[in-house]
Design a protein around this motif. Sequence first.
Motif, PDB file in Angstrom:
ATOM      1  N   LEU A  67       0.822  -1.205   0.000  1.00 20.39           N
ATOM      2  CA  LEU A  67       0.000   0.000   0.000  1.00 20.39           C
ATOM      3  C   LEU A  67       0.858   1.256   0.000  1.00 20.39           C
ATOM      4  CD1 LEU A  67      -2.965   0.959   0.130  1.00 20.39           C
ATOM      5  CD2 LEU A  67      -2.734   1.000   2.630  1.00 20.39           C
ATOM      6  N   LYS A  68       1.905   1.234   0.828  1.00 21.37           N
ATOM      7  CA  LYS A  68       2.806   2.387   0.881  1.00 21.37           C
ATOM      8  C   LYS A  68       3.487   2.610  -0.465  1.00 21.37           C
ATOM      9  CE  LYS A  68       6.976   4.068   3.240  1.00 21.37           C
ATOM     10  NZ  LYS A  68       8.009   3.767   4.267  1.00 21.37           N
ATOM     11  N   ALA A  69       4.005   1.547  -1.073  1.00 18.35           N
ATOM     12  CA  ALA A  69       4.681   1.670  -2.370  1.00 18.35           C
ATOM     13  C   ALA A  69       3.724   2.156  -3.452  1.00 18.35           C
ATOM     14  CB  ALA A  69       5.294   0.325  -2.763  1.00 18.35           C
ATOM     15  N   ALA A  70       2.477   1.669  -3.412  1.00 15.90           N
ATOM     16  CA  ALA A  70       1.486   2.087  -4.413  1.00 15.90           C
ATOM     17  C   ALA A  70       1.216   3.589  -4.313  1.00 15.90           C
ATOM     18  CB  ALA A  70       0.188   1.299  -4.222  1.00 15.90           C
ATOM     19  N   PHE A  71       1.080   4.095  -3.104  1.00 15.33           N
ATOM     20  CA  PHE A  71       0.874   5.532  -2.914  1.00 15.33           C
ATOM     21  C   PHE A  71       2.077   6.328  -3.412  1.00 15.33           C
ATOM     22  CE2 PHE A  71      -2.732   4.519  -0.268  1.00 15.33           C
ATOM     23  CZ  PHE A  71      -3.510   5.669  -0.284  1.00 15.33           C
ATOM     24  N   LEU A  72       3.270   5.863  -3.072  1.00 14.32           N
ATOM     25  CA  LEU A  72       4.482   6.607  -3.447  1.00 14.32           C
ATOM     26  C   LEU A  72       4.662   6.640  -4.966  1.00 14.32           C
ATOM     27  CD1 LEU A  72       6.906   5.262  -0.691  1.00 14.32           C
ATOM     28  CD2 LEU A  72       6.023   7.585  -0.873  1.00 14.32           C
ATOM     29  N   PHE A  73       4.555   5.495  -5.616  1.00 12.38           N
ATOM     30  CA  PHE A  73       4.779   5.457  -7.067  1.00 12.38           C
ATOM     31  C   PHE A  73       3.673   6.193  -7.827  1.00 12.38           C
ATOM     32  CE2 PHE A  73       7.471   1.531  -6.267  1.00 12.38           C
ATOM     33  CZ  PHE A  73       8.656   2.151  -6.638  1.00 12.38           C
ATOM     34  N   SER A  74       2.437   6.072  -7.362  1.00 12.72           N
ATOM     35  CA  SER A  74       1.348   6.766  -8.063  1.00 12.72           C
ATOM     36  C   SER A  74       1.442   8.276  -7.901  1.00 12.72           C
ATOM     37  CB  SER A  74      -0.005   6.265  -7.562  1.00 12.72           C
ATOM     38  OG  SER A  74      -0.169   6.526  -6.174  1.00 12.72           O
ATOM     39  N   SER A  75       2.041   8.742  -6.804  1.00 15.75           N
ATOM     40  CA  SER A  75       2.180  10.188  -6.599  1.00 15.75           C
ATOM     41  C   SER A  75       3.085  10.833  -7.650  1.00 15.75           C
ATOM     42  CB  SER A  75       2.721  10.482  -5.194  1.00 15.75           C
ATOM     43  OG  SER A  75       4.080  10.110  -5.083  1.00 15.75           O
ATOM     44  N   LEU A  76       3.937  10.039  -8.279  1.00 10.45           N
ATOM     45  CA  LEU A  76       4.860  10.569  -9.286  1.00 10.45           C
ATOM     46  C   LEU A  76       4.124  11.099 -10.518  1.00 10.45           C
ATOM     47  CD1 LEU A  76       7.566   7.734  -9.149  1.00 10.45           C
ATOM     48  CD2 LEU A  76       7.649   9.963  -8.013  1.00 10.45           C
ATOM     49  N   PHE A  77       2.873  10.716 -10.675  1.00  8.16           N
ATOM     50  CA  PHE A  77       2.106  11.135 -11.852  1.00  8.16           C
ATOM     51  C   PHE A  77       1.201  12.339 -11.572  1.00  8.16           C
ATOM     52  CE2 PHE A  77       3.043   6.613 -12.288  1.00  8.16           C
ATOM     53  CZ  PHE A  77       3.625   6.568 -13.548  1.00  8.16           C
ATOM     54  N   PHE A  78       1.267  12.868 -10.340  1.00  9.01           N
ATOM     55  CA  PHE A  78       0.414  13.986  -9.973  1.00  9.01           C
ATOM     56  C   PHE A  78       1.186  15.297 -10.002  1.00  9.01           C
ATOM     57  CE2 PHE A  78      -1.865  10.743  -7.038  1.00  9.01           C
ATOM     58  CZ  PHE A  78      -2.548  10.225  -8.130  1.00  9.01           C
ATOM     59  N   SER A  79       0.459  16.406  -9.996  1.00  5.83           N
ATOM     60  CA  SER A  79       1.091  17.714  -9.819  1.00  5.83           C
ATOM     61  C   SER A  79       1.695  17.788  -8.425  1.00  5.83           C
ATOM     62  CB  SER A  79       0.062  18.831 -10.015  1.00  5.83           C
ATOM     63  OG  SER A  79      -0.964  18.721  -9.040  1.00  5.83           O
ATOM     64  N   LEU A  80       2.618  18.712  -8.222  1.00  6.86           N
ATOM     65  CA  LEU A  80       3.421  18.712  -7.004  1.00  6.86           C
ATOM     66  C   LEU A  80       2.572  18.745  -5.739  1.00  6.86           C
ATOM     67  CD1 LEU A  80       6.235  18.784  -5.722  1.00  6.86           C
ATOM     68  CD2 LEU A  80       6.164  21.276  -5.867  1.00  6.86           C
ATOM     69  N   ASN A  81       1.614  19.664  -5.641  1.00  8.13           N
ATOM     70  CA  ASN A  81       0.836  19.792  -4.408  1.00  8.13           C
ATOM     71  C   ASN A  81       0.051  18.519  -4.097  1.00  8.13           C
ATOM     72  OD1 ASN A  81       1.735  22.400  -3.979  1.00  8.13           O
ATOM     73  ND2 ASN A  81      -0.001  23.345  -5.015  1.00  8.13           N
ATOM     74  N   LEU A  82      -0.607  17.968  -5.106  1.00  5.39           N
ATOM     75  CA  LEU A  82      -1.362  16.729  -4.899  1.00  5.39           C
ATOM     76  C   LEU A  82      -0.416  15.557  -4.640  1.00  5.39           C
ATOM     77  CD1 LEU A  82      -4.048  15.274  -4.812  1.00  5.39           C
ATOM     78  CD2 LEU A  82      -3.952  15.023  -7.311  1.00  5.39           C
ATOM     79  N   ALA A  83       0.721  15.550  -5.314  1.00  6.85           N
ATOM     80  CA  ALA A  83       1.699  14.473  -5.131  1.00  6.85           C
ATOM     81  C   ALA A  83       2.222  14.446  -3.695  1.00  6.85           C
ATOM     82  CB  ALA A  83       2.854  14.651  -6.113  1.00  6.85           C
ATOM     83  N   ILE A  84       2.461  15.622  -3.139  1.00  8.91           N
ATOM     84  CA  ILE A  84       2.959  15.697  -1.757  1.00  8.91           C
ATOM     85  C   ILE A  84       1.937  15.098  -0.795  1.00  8.91           C
ATOM     86  CG2 ILE A  84       3.524  17.287   0.117  1.00  8.91           C
ATOM     87  CD1 ILE A  84       4.743  19.141  -2.021  1.00  8.91           C
TER      88      ILE A  84
END
Length: 372
Positions: free
Chosen positions: A143-160
């Motif tokens: 679950l942690k890895a899925a959140f981290l890797f998927s955040s790479l595809f978001f804009s900075l604020n949402l990714a954070i």
Amino acid sequence: MQVMHKKVELTELFYDLVFVYAISQITKILHHTENEQHLLENFVVFAIVLVVFLNTWMIQTVYTNRYGKNTLRDILFFMLDMAIVLFMSNSFTGPLANWFYPFTFATGALTLTLWLQYLLVYLTAKDPNDRQIGKLYLWILGLKAAFLFSSLFFSLNLAIIWALLGTLLGWIMPSFFTKAMRQRPINFPHLLERLTLITIIVFGETLVDIAPYFTVKTLDLWSVLIFAIVSALFMTYIAQFDHYIEEKRHAESGVLLIYLHYLILFGLSLITVALSFIHEEHFAKSVAITCLYIGLGLFYLGILCGSRYNKTGLSPTKNLAFVFVVSLGLGASLSYWMASFSGIVGATFGVTLANALNYIWNLWKKQNVGEQ
């Protein structure tokens, strides 16, 4: 039930070195803070990054405690993780937008290596309790890895926000499964030794940071008192975790011992920053005092939480907690009032010395009474 002590391997100690380097790099996030507004912003980043590193270290340590055999496979995983941590340690420089994505990707990769180790446990374990723990960590780390890797595809604020949510889930979720983890108890002496060793190494980082006070040009009374502050904290720590704690415990999940060390290591990192910069004019005294006393509060809270594992008859009284609170309040008040290098050092020396002597004396007295 007799508790067998599991040897701490040299590869584990080698692994610790890269994390100590990482922690020394993390403290630099706070080094250029000059006012309360920047302190809050930098502290949030500092806290999150520190949790990322400590959480990785803790999960790897728990895996090694239960399943590590110092095989070639284990050593190769150690080396791979160390390389990733070295990259992560040197990546968070400059504006957040410059380093967030590579740091997050590396954190995801590090999480994935831990996931693979637990996958091997799940696939090869014969004990159903081991398979259950492997399954739990596969969910937590996956679950942690899925959140981290998927955040790479978001804009900075949402990714954070997305990456932070995954990090917090990975940090907190193990605490919900203590009952299941007790079915395959932690080797308590090994875990205690690992945690005390990395804490002592972090104390060493503190000594490195205060070393500039001990030169031909800078050595004076205040240098000695700064060293005494660190020594008093160290004596308080080893009194609790080397003398008063009951090592031969069984059916323990180790969760509390792990989480209280977050408090201690957080506290020491803040204390290190404050002691390094209280003499510099560009570093606002109010900021230094805030860092110093938040750090001391976290450190002493971790010490008190650790007393839950004390030997029979060595639980601290409520008076000890009261003394911690009053001394910290008095020391902080005096430091803010005087707002000078000598005033801060003098007040903090008094606080740490009084707390060390009070803690050691009270529990020593209880120990002697119990032996009579």
